[in-house]
Each structure stands twice: as structure tokens, then as C-alpha cells.
Motif scaffolding. Sequence first.
Motif, PDB file in Angstrom:
ATOM      1  N   THR A 103       3.429   6.069   2.998  1.00  0.00           N
ATOM      2  CA  THR A 103       3.472   5.566   4.517  1.00  0.00           C
ATOM      3  C   THR A 103       2.672   6.203   5.305  1.00  0.00           C
ATOM      4  OG1 THR A 103       6.116   5.831   3.845  1.00  0.00           O
ATOM      5  CG2 THR A 103       5.449   6.248   6.432  1.00  0.00           C
ATOM      6  N   ALA A 104       2.106   7.398   4.650  1.00  0.00           N
ATOM      7  CA  ALA A 104       1.101   8.283   5.942  1.00  0.00           C
ATOM      8  C   ALA A 104      -0.142   7.431   6.105  1.00  0.00           C
ATOM      9  CB  ALA A 104       1.081   9.300   6.355  1.00  0.00           C
ATOM     10  N   GLY A 105      -0.941   7.213   4.710  1.00  0.00           N
ATOM     11  CA  GLY A 105      -1.956   6.727   4.454  1.00  0.00           C
ATOM     12  C   GLY A 105      -1.889   5.447   4.595  1.00  0.00           C
ATOM     13  N   LEU A 114       0.812  -0.928   0.138  1.00  0.00           N
ATOM     14  CA  LEU A 114      -0.314   0.465   0.320  1.00  0.00           C
ATOM     15  C   LEU A 114       0.719   1.353  -0.031  1.00  0.00           C
ATOM     16  CD1 LEU A 114      -2.704  -1.233   2.298  1.00  0.00           C
ATOM     17  CD2 LEU A 114      -3.148  -0.213   0.167  1.00  0.00           C
ATOM     18  N   THR A 115       1.319   1.500   0.474  1.00  0.00           N
ATOM     19  CA  THR A 115       3.316   2.386   0.588  1.00  0.00           C
ATOM     20  C   THR A 115       3.366   3.102  -0.582  1.00  0.00           C
ATOM     21  OG1 THR A 115       5.126   1.324   0.403  1.00  0.00           O
ATOM     22  CG2 THR A 115       3.869   1.732   2.723  1.00  0.00           C
ATOM     23  N   GLU A 116       2.856   1.927  -1.512  1.00  0.00           N
ATOM     24  CA  GLU A 116       3.504   2.248  -2.726  1.00  0.00           C
ATOM     25  C   GLU A 116       2.705   3.285  -3.706  1.00  0.00           C
ATOM     26  OE1 GLU A 116       4.347  -1.580  -4.585  1.00  0.00           O
ATOM     27  OE2 GLU A 116       5.805  -2.104  -3.553  1.00  0.00           O
ATOM     28  N   THR A 117       0.777   2.823  -3.839  1.00  0.00           N
ATOM     29  CA  THR A 117       0.477   3.547  -3.915  1.00  0.00           C
ATOM     30  C   THR A 117      -0.644   5.032  -3.398  1.00  0.00           C
ATOM     31  OG1 THR A 117      -1.313   1.969  -3.186  1.00  0.00           O
ATOM     32  CG2 THR A 117      -0.167   1.605  -5.054  1.00  0.00           C
ATOM     33  N   PRO A 139      -4.502  14.109   1.286  1.00  0.00           N
ATOM     34  CA  PRO A 139      -4.414  13.239   0.247  1.00  0.00           C
ATOM     35  C   PRO A 139      -4.283  11.498   0.754  1.00  0.00           C
ATOM     36  CG  PRO A 139      -3.472  14.933  -0.653  1.00  0.00           C
ATOM     37  CD  PRO A 139      -3.743  15.286   1.120  1.00  0.00           C
ATOM     38  N   ALA A 140      -3.277  11.800   1.531  1.00  0.00           N
ATOM     39  CA  ALA A 140      -3.206  10.067   2.056  1.00  0.00           C
ATOM     40  C   ALA A 140      -4.495   9.785   2.785  1.00  0.00           C
ATOM     41  CB  ALA A 140      -1.911  10.252   3.580  1.00  0.00           C
ATOM     42  N   LEU A 141      -5.348  10.531   3.649  1.00  0.00           N
ATOM     43  CA  LEU A 141      -6.216   9.661   4.371  1.00  0.00           C
ATOM     44  C   LEU A 141      -7.363   9.679   2.661  1.00  0.00           C
ATOM     45  CD1 LEU A 141      -7.906   9.413   6.484  1.00  0.00           C
ATOM     46  CD2 LEU A 141      -9.121  11.419   6.875  1.00  0.00           C
TER      47      LEU A 141
END
Length: 294
Positions: free
Chosen positions: A30-32, A24-27, A210-212
Amino acid sequence: MLWIPATLAAAAAQTARNATQRRLTETIGTAGATQVRFLYGFPFALVFLSIALTLSGERLPRPDGGFFAFVVAGAVAQILATALMLAAMRERSFAVVTAYVKTEPVQTALVGLLILSDPVTPGGLAAILVATAGVIVMSGVGRGAGASWRPALLGLAAGAFFALSAIGFRGAILALDSGGTLIRASTTLAWGLGLQTLILTAWLLALDRPALTGSLRAWRPSIAAGFLGALASQFWFLGFALTTAANVRTLALVEVLMAQAVSRRLFAQGTSGREWLGLVLVTGGVGALLWFHA
């Protein structure tokens, strides 16, 4: 000895969750990916608590100030640990970063002794040191270019915060003065994930929307990561309720072996001779821990 199967189940679920979050970090960054563990895990924690209450017929324990102090400390430390771990995984292999993080048992033993007066026997300490030496050998700290120190430091810092979170959550479980093992563990998990969801959602709304929104768009893999995270935490907390955090975190080093298999199958990352030596030491240390507690 029920802490042993509980810890092994937790390590397996956490390995699967880490692999899902790592992707998931790739899309969504890290925060998301960090938020996914808590936002999507909280509903499952409530389900686990409801099941525990139904099966036991007990009432919810009444938390006091001591409980909240411990659970808040554990919740914040775990958020920081997860973010640091995922940041390191963007720069080094899944298995090697797992090894960095798993230097935590020594720190957990020391903090547990100082804060909770959890005992550490000479044999148990020797097992912890052998297993930790294994992850240090496996990670190859000090080898290669200077740039390799960044993921190493991130992983080691993550391990330190995971140690603090383990002590915080075990302290919260012990602070509850009523309820059986399952109820106290499930209650602490629900409070912990609830607080983490509130803290991280507020943070992302203020600083990284954007991460949320990215974590909400990627809801299918996020649900899987949330379920696996809540399941792993449920078993971790059961382990913490039954024995010292140091024992649980040392046995949890079997996660390094699981991560090695995941690295080879999912991420096509090989294993060097040094890493095999580290794996042998980790396995030996974990085996010694189980021997001393047999």
C-alpha cells in the motif's frame, strides 16, 4: 460550464489510475503504491505547468502564506486518503470501495460551506443526497459479516480525507491573486505534488525503504500511474477553479459507473441487484446536479 467536461475527464483518468495502483499494491504494498501517484506524477505536473505558461503567455503567480496553508492541508489530506483507499481495495472489490470513497460529496459541501463559504442551493443539496444515498446502497454498509466493516470504515475515512483535500486545493487556487484559471490550477497542482513527493519520500526513507525501492523497481507501471494521476489532478483542479468543490465531487460520482465497468472487465467482479439500484440512484443524482446547473 467548462467544469463539467473537466470533471468527466478527471474521473476517467482517475479510474484508470486507481486500477493501476490497485494492481501495484499486490507487488509493492500500500505505501509503495501510494508513493507512485506522487513521485511519478510530479514531473508530469511540471510539464503541464510549462505548457500552460507557454500557451497563456502569463507569469507564475506569487504564492502567499494563505496559499501554502491551503496547499499543505490539501496535500497531506490527499496522501492519507489515497493510502486508506488502497488499503480498503485490498479487502473489498474495486467498485465497492470506490462507492465507499464517493460518500465524500456531502462532506465536501459542508466543509466548503464552513471554510470557503461556497454556496449550496436546495436543488444541489438534494442532488448530492440522492447520489450519496446511491453509493451507500451500493456499498451495502451493515450487511454481511462483521469483518466487512473494516474496508467500509477505511473507505469512508478515505472519502472524508478526499473531501478535506478538495477544499484545501480549491482554497489554494482561490488564494492566488493573479493568473487565469489554467495557470492557477496548474501552479497549485505543481506545488501540491511537489510537497506530497517530499513528504512521502521522507516518510518511506525513514520507515519503509522496501516500499520506496519497490516503487522504483516497478517503474514501468508506476510511470503510467503517475501520468494518469497527474492528468486527473490537472482536470480536478481546473474544475475546482471554475465551480465549488461540492459540484465537482458530486459529478465525479460517475467514477462509480466507470469503476463498475473496470471491476467486471479487469478484476472479474460481478454486480448484484443492490449495486444496480445504487448505480441508478448515483446516475439520477448526478443528472439532477447537471439539470440544476444547466
